[in-house]
Write a protein that holds these residues in place. Structure first.
Motif, short mmCIF file in Angstrom:
data_model
loop_
_atom_site.label_atom_id
_atom_site.label_comp_id
_atom_site.label_asym_id
_atom_site.label_seq_id
_atom_site.Cartn_x
_atom_site.Cartn_y
_atom_site.Cartn_z
N GLU A 1 5.88 63.10 45.51
CA GLU A 1 5.86 64.54 45.27
C GLU A 1 4.94 65.21 46.28
OE1 GLU A 1 4.55 65.87 41.36
OE2 GLU A 1 4.02 67.83 42.19
N LEU B 1 -1.95 68.09 41.91
CA LEU B 1 -0.58 67.59 41.87
C LEU B 1 -0.44 66.40 40.92
CD1 LEU B 1 0.37 67.80 45.63
CD2 LEU B 1 1.55 68.95 43.78
N SER C 1 6.47 68.32 39.32
CA SER C 1 5.83 67.30 38.47
C SER C 1 6.57 67.14 37.15
CB SER C 1 4.36 67.65 38.21
OG SER C 1 3.64 67.65 39.41
MG LIG Z 1 3.00 69.09 40.76
#
Ligand SMILES: [Mg+2]
Ligand SMILES: Nc1nc2c(ncn2[C@@H]2O[C@H](COP(=O)(O)OP(=O)(O)O)[C@@H](O)[C@H]2O)c(=O)[nH]1
Length: 301
Positions: free
Chosen positions: A143, A93, A59
């Motif tokens: 991601e 996330l 991230s």
């Molecule tokens: Mg992450």
């Protein structure tokens, strides 16, 4: 819901958020299928997959890439996949990314996708979302944790896969053993500011890659970077551009995307109609440029 790309573009982030919500809750609805078919025929972005274990720095790195692309004047769509569903509620996330996404910046859109609140499989929905966003942005970042697992499979949806390795974690060696070595086009040691331990991870990684034959003719690049300090990020941007340029020659990009679409079609039919339903459909293939969405919705013969 906006059912064509033009009204999605006019409707801004709110319209896109609604379209994605609809895509998750009713992937087989006629309006959703029509929109996806249109988006499939109008690809624009490079789809970049960022994968690696939780905590490796994906991230933080996404934040850097977003910053760099936005500085170039490119628009960016982000999908953060959270396969862990219920417990985290899909927040984990996406969190760090959401903090960084400027609500005022119309050139940046961030979406979290969790295993909950959806009808299709997570991989199925993620691919559809990536196809939609691919038609709207210059870059799409996805991601996700895990490689080579169907639920979180990034190779099935990205043009370029970046595999992130944590210094001192043994991930570099795991890389070989688990046979992930064929999946990424770029392998990154994160947190290079940690010094010697990061350098060692990089040489382990380069060693592992040196043993692997590049299957498709692209020699996997390995590099170390610090998303915190920014050092090495430029080299990653360069590698991402180089791979996309390489894909653009000799029909490679179209071939990769075509294979992904056929894979998605089989998985979507399996998800919806089971193994028997898939068998009943016989040999499933798409003609060049044909989108899979309408086909997936057809009931088994
Ligand atoms: Mg992450
Ligand atoms: N020292 C250092 N720490 C980092 C770097 N990038 C991320 N981190 C830290 O690693 C932790 C996990 O980062 P995050 O981006 O959330 O990882 P993700 O789970 O892979 O998305 C956080 O505490 C970050 O501050 C880096 O380049 N250097």
């Amino acid at each position: 819901m906006a059912t064509d790309l033009a009204s999605l573009r006019d409707g801004g982030k709110a319209a896109l958020a609604r379209a994605l919500a609809r895509l998750e809750s009713a992937p087989e609805a006629a309006g959703v299928v029509a929109l996806l078919e249109e988006a499939y025929a109008a690809p624009r972005a490079q789809v970049i997959g960022l994968t690696g274990p939780p905590g490796v720095g994906k991230s933080t790195l996404s934040g850097r890439l977003i910053q760099a692309y936005r500085a170039r004047g490119e628009s960016v769509g982000v999908i953060a996949v959270d396969p862990s569903s219920r417990r985290s509620g899909g927040a984990l996330l996406g969190d760090r990314l959401r903090l960084r996404s400027d609500a005022e910046d119309t050139g940046l859109f961030v979406r979290s996708m969790a295993a909950r609140d959806r009808l299709g499989g997570l991989a199925e929905i993620t691919w559809s979302a990536a196809i939609l966003m691919r038609a709207l942005f210059d870059r799409v970042l996805v991601e996700t944790v895990g490689v080579g697992q169907s639920e979180t499979d990034v190779a099935g949806l990205a043009d370029t896969v970046v595999f992130c390795v944590q210094p001192g974690s043994g991930d570099s060696l795991q890389f070989m053993k688990a046979g992930i070595v064929e999946i990424p086009q770029v392998a990154v040691v994160t947190k290079a500011d940690m010094g010697a331990v990061a350098q060692r991870a990089l040489s382990d990684l380069s060693g592992a890659l040196g043993l692997a034959e590049p299957e498709d003719g692209w020699p996997v690049r390995s590099l170390a970077l610090s998303a915190e300090s920014g050092s090495g990020v430029e080299a990653l941007l360069e590698a991402l551009d180089a791979h996309f340029a390489w894909l653009g020659t000799g029909g490679r990009l179209a071939a990769r995307r075509h294979a992904q679409a056929e894979h998605w079609l089989r998985e979507a039919i399996r998800e919806r109609y089971g193994r028997e339903g898939l068998k009943a459909r016989g040999r499933l293939s798409l003609t060049a440029g044909q989108a899979p969405f309408a086909l997936a919705g057809a009931p088994p013969a």
